[in-house]
Structures are given as C-alpha cells and as structure tokens.
Design a protein around this motif. Structure first.
Motif, PDB file in Angstrom:
ATOM      1  N   VAL A 186     -10.006   4.939   1.556  1.00 26.21           N
ATOM      2  CA  VAL A 186     -10.182   3.306   1.265  1.00 26.21           C
ATOM      3  C   VAL A 186     -10.774   2.853   2.341  1.00 26.21           C
ATOM      4  O   VAL A 186     -10.274   3.099   3.449  1.00 26.21           O
TER       5      VAL A 186
ATOM      6  N   ASN B 215      -8.501   1.375   5.171  1.00 28.99           N
ATOM      7  CA  ASN B 215      -8.166   2.421   5.996  1.00 28.99           C
ATOM      8  C   ASN B 215      -9.128   3.318   6.685  1.00 28.99           C
ATOM      9  O   ASN B 215      -8.801   3.679   8.051  1.00 28.99           O
TER      10      ASN B 215
ATOM     11  N   GLN C 118      -5.371   8.481   0.601  1.00 26.14           N
ATOM     12  CA  GLN C 118      -5.545   6.846   0.995  1.00 26.14           C
ATOM     13  C   GLN C 118      -6.489   6.953   2.117  1.00 26.14           C
ATOM     14  O   GLN C 118      -7.003   5.458   2.523  1.00 26.14           O
TER      15      GLN C 118
ATOM     16  N   GLN D  10       0.959  -1.401  -0.180  1.00 22.37           N
ATOM     17  CA  GLN D  10       0.039  -0.111   0.046  1.00 22.37           C
ATOM     18  C   GLN D  10       0.863   1.311   0.019  1.00 22.37           C
ATOM     19  O   GLN D  10       1.139   1.810   1.154  1.00 22.37           O
TER      20      GLN D  10
END
Length: 526
Positions: free
Chosen positions: A292, A295, A289, A278
């Motif tokens: 996501v 996450n 990010q 990642q």
C-alpha cells in the motif's frame, strides 16, 4: 437628643457588629487559604504523577535498552583480534582472512535471523522474545571464551550475531511503543547510548585485559538483565493487535501509573482506533499491507537512510579501528586510539539524546551526516597526500567522525524505524529494514579490506564521505520532522498522492499534525 441617641445606637450597633465583621473576614481568608492549599495539592499531585510516570517509563526503557549492550560488545570485540593473532599460547590460529569473516559473520547471521524474526515477534510478542534470547546470549560468549577451535569461535560469533539482529529488530519498535511522544526522542536514544557504552567497554577491556577475560566478562551482564526483563510489560500495540485489550490496558496503566489511568485509557482508545483504521493481526497480513503506497513510502525512505548510513563507513571504521590506526601510522597506541573513539561516540550520543526533542530529528541528523562527511573527506585527503608531520590528522578525523555518528547518524535511523513505519506493517517493516542493515554490514565488512587494497585508506575515506553527503541530501529533501508527534498522526505523513512525503507543520517540542489531515487523533501528553 434624638440625634445623639441615634449616634449612640449606631456606635453600639457597630461595636456589636464588629465580631461578625471580623468573623466574616476570617472565614473569607480561611476559604482563600483552603483554595490555595487545594491548588497546591493539585500541583503537587500533578508533579508526582509527572515524575512517577516518567520514572516508570524510564525503568522499562533502561531494562529493554540494556539488551543492546550485546550490539556494542559484539561490534567492539574485534579489537582483541590483533592480540589473539599475536598470542602464541592459544591453539587458535587466526589469519587476516579469518579477521574479515569474524567481523562480517555478525551481519551474515543477521540476514538469516531476520527471515523468521517477524513470525517470532508476531507469535511471542516483543518483550517475551527479548527475554527468551538473553540467556542464550551469555552462552554464546562463554562458548567463545572457552573454545580451542576456531570453528566454535565462528559459531559463537554467529549465535551472538543472531541475537544482535533480533534485538536490533525488536528493541527500537518496543521502546517507541512503550513511551509517550513527550519522551520518545530522549528515551529512544537509550539503546544507542547503551551500544556506544558497550563498544567503549569492549575497547577498554581489550586494552587492559587478556582476550579470554574480555570474552568471559562480556557474558555476565545478560544474566541479571534476563531477570529484570520479566518485570517489563508487553507492547500495548502488540497486545491490541493480538486481541488482548485488557492486558494492553493493564500494561499502559503499569507504564503511566495508576494516577494517570484516564490518560492511559484514552491512549488505549487511540491505539485501537489506529489499528481499526488499517486492521491487521498477523505477519502474513502485514506482508500484504506493505505494498500500500502510504505504507511502502516510509519503508523505502527508512531503508534508503539505512543503506547510505552503512555505506558511509561506520561499521568498517568501528570494527577495524585497531587495524586502521596501525595502518594510518598514528603515533599513539592503536588500542588507546580506539578507546578515545569509544569515549567520543558515547559523549556525542548523550548530547544527541538531550537535544533530540528540543531541536528535532532532521536538523540533528543532517548535522551528524555533515560532520561525518567533512571529517571523512579531510582524513582521506591527508592520508592520500601523506603530508609530513600530520600523523595526528587521521586520529582527529576519526574522532570527529565518531562524534558525528553518535550525534545523529547512529541513533536517529533506529528511532525513525519505530516512528515512521505505520502500525499495520511495523513488524514486517522492521524485519525488512534490519535485513537490509545486516546485508550492508556483510558487504562493507568484507569489502573494506579489499577497498583498502585497491584505493588505499585515504581513498576509502573519500568513498565514505561521498555517501554521507548523499545521506544529507536525502534527509533534507524527503524526511519529515517526527519530534513529539503521536504515532497515529505520523501514519498520515505519507498519504500524499503526488508527494513522496507529506509536509508537516513542525515545531520541536509541540504536537504537530500533517498538513491536509483533519481530525487526526493524538496521544495525550503530560
């Protein structure tokens, strides 16, 4: 005759072979002794490696966590405010309105500090930024000690609050990234132990010393901490993200010891693999990010834990402790009561540190939340009913609350922030969580006096009990166990498409893997 000669020959042969037999037996024993000696040396070397590696990590964690003394001192310092209000020799006039803002200014400063903190960590690195903040912390305390203006008192508190929130943002992830999973729970509690000690120290000094002396003494510890921090290595995760792989390997070898170089190199490979899966290198990329799902889920969970933790009343109870005991009518000196609260919190935090890796995060956190909820409910009911001869109950209730808070509610959310936030978003995630923490401290710090005016002290405690109960439910339903798991494996704990969290096969003290995740690399254990 032939038979007799043969027998004589055999006896002679046996006699002549006897030295050889003895020599053979001695050689076999010598080989056995040599093998035992070699085994003993291997065991000795293993023990030396074990204790040497633990000592190296412990020294680094002690230096890093000692910076959190600022948190305890800053949160415990309001215990001097009643004495400052009664001090006619000082030119500073402090009203009740000033008290609420001096308490809440710490969180207010933290809200604005968190906006650039992610960029600062991304640019300077965890350890270097920590070192850069230590001397300004001392300066902020000296400013408060020698001022004759309440404006400079506010500025000193705000500067100290900015450093507090920076430390709160970077110390938990740095500690998690410096230590191995085996020690993560025990050593990860080090920062909260220091916070509890700092608060107890502030309460003790407020009880025995003049407020100006208390403030001067609060400035002194950060000068030696500054010099000690220069010997702490940078986070290997941050160095790999910055493309400085050789420095990351050197940092791991320094932390684990030269004798464990192969294990350090294996750990470096797993860090690289985790970041390669990642990839990200900058704060802006981490912002992208964050949306996501795997996450975002841990970020929402840790944020919810932090919100309910603050609404549970810890900031109000510890910051307004002296005022609380005076209002509750406790027969003991209010400052003495605050010292007892600090002692109870410190003892319970030590207890949590020793049990955390043996019992697991979830059970201890639920036990701590339950203790806070029950003690707040009992204390609130007794304050509402005003039962004669029960003035000791509020003190016992607050002591029980302090025990529950130190036992799990205080240290574990910060450990979860370092463990659950994935590597690709750890910096920006920590920034968001600490921003929420700061905002909740401002809200609780300003609203607690008004809440007492509306529903009384007993009603306020019942309010805190409700939110601690909600926290128990949240932990029970959604929090996976993280004890002794590698950071790499924890990044898969929220991969379930239909689940808020992916169940984990958990046995405290053993390495675990998320259900349904195969071939997950794990960091080496001793």
């Amino acid at each position: 005759m032939g038979t007799a000669n043969t027998m004589k020959k055999c006896r002679a042969c046996r006699i002549s072979c006897l030295p050889r037999t003895v020599l053979s037996m001695l050689l076999q024993n010598a080989k056995h002794i040599e093998a035992l000696h070699q085994c003993h040396m291997e065991v000795t070397n293993t023990c030396c490696c074990y204790w040497g590696s633990l000592a190296r990590q412990l020294c680094s964690i002690l230096v890093v966590s000692s910076s959190m003394l600022q948190v305890g001192l800053l949160l415990g310092w309001p215990a001097v405010l009643p004495a400052m209000q009664a001090d006619n020799s000082t030119a500073i006039n402090i009203t009740d309105y000033d008290v609420s803002w001096l308490v809440s200014s710490v969180g207010l400063a933290g809200m604005f500090t968190n906006l650039p903190s992610g960029f600062l960590i991304d640019y300077f690195g965890y350890r270097r930024l920590l070192t850069m903040c230590l001397l300004p912390v001392s300066a902020s305390w000296f400013m408060q000690a020698f001022t004759t203006s309440i404006t400079l008192l506010y500025i000193g508190r705000i500067l100290g609050g900015m450093a507090l929130m920076l430390f709160t943002t970077l110390v938990p992830p740095l500690m998690i990234e410096l230590v191995e999973p085996t020690y993560r729970g025990f050593l990860g509690c080090g920062s909260e132990i220091v916070v509890a000690f700092g608060m107890l120290l502030a309460f003790l000094m407020a009880d025995f010393l003049h407020w100006k002396t208390v403030t001067i003494l609060s400035a002194l510890p950060f000068i030696p901490i500054f010099f000690l921090s220069l010997g702490v290595p940078e986070s290997p995760f941050w160095l790999v993200r910055a493309g400085r792989v050789r420095e990351a390997e050197a940092a791991l070898i320094k932390l684990r010891g030269p004798a464990r170089r192969p294990a350090a190199q294996d750990e470096l490979l797993q860090i690289q693999r985790s970041i390669r899966e990642q990839p990200q290198t900058t704060f802006i990329e981490q912002v992208h990010q964050i949306v996501v799902p795997h996450n975002l889920r841990p970020l929402l969970l840790v944020s919810a834990v932090m919100i309910l933790r603050e609404l549970g009343g810890q900031f109000a109870i510890f910051s307004y402790a002296a005022y609380f005991f005076a209002t509750a009518g406790v027969m003991i000196n209010p400052l003495t009561c605050t010292v007892l609260v600090g002692v109870m919190r410190l003892i319970s935090t030590f207890t949590c540190a020793f049990l955390l890796d043996r019992v697991g995060r979830r059970i201890i956190l639920m036990a701590g939340c339950s203790c806070c909820a029950i003690s707040a409910a009992v204390g609130g009911l007794f304050l509402l009913w005003e039962i004669q001869g029960s003035s000791w109950v509020p003190l016992v209730a607050v002591l029980a609350f302090a025990f529950g808070y130190g036992f799990g509610v205080g240290p574990i959310p910060w450990i979860l922030m370092g463990e659950l936030l994935p590597t690709p978003v750890r910096v920006v995630g920590s920034t968001i969580v600490v921003f929420i923490f700061s905002a909740m401290q401002v809200f609780v710090g300003l609203m607690f006096p008004r809440l007492m005016d509306e529903v009384g002290l007993g009603g306020s405690f019942l309010f805190f009990a409700v939110f601690n109960t909600f926290l128990v439910i949240l932990v029970r339903q959604f929090l996976p166990e993280t004890a002794s798991q590698s950071l790499h494996s924890l990044e898969h704990a929220f991969d379930g498409a239909n689940n808020t969290t992916l169940p984990l096969k958990t046995t405290p003290g053993k390495k675990t893997t998320p259900v349904g995740v195969k071939g997950t690399s794990q960091e080496p254990l001793l």
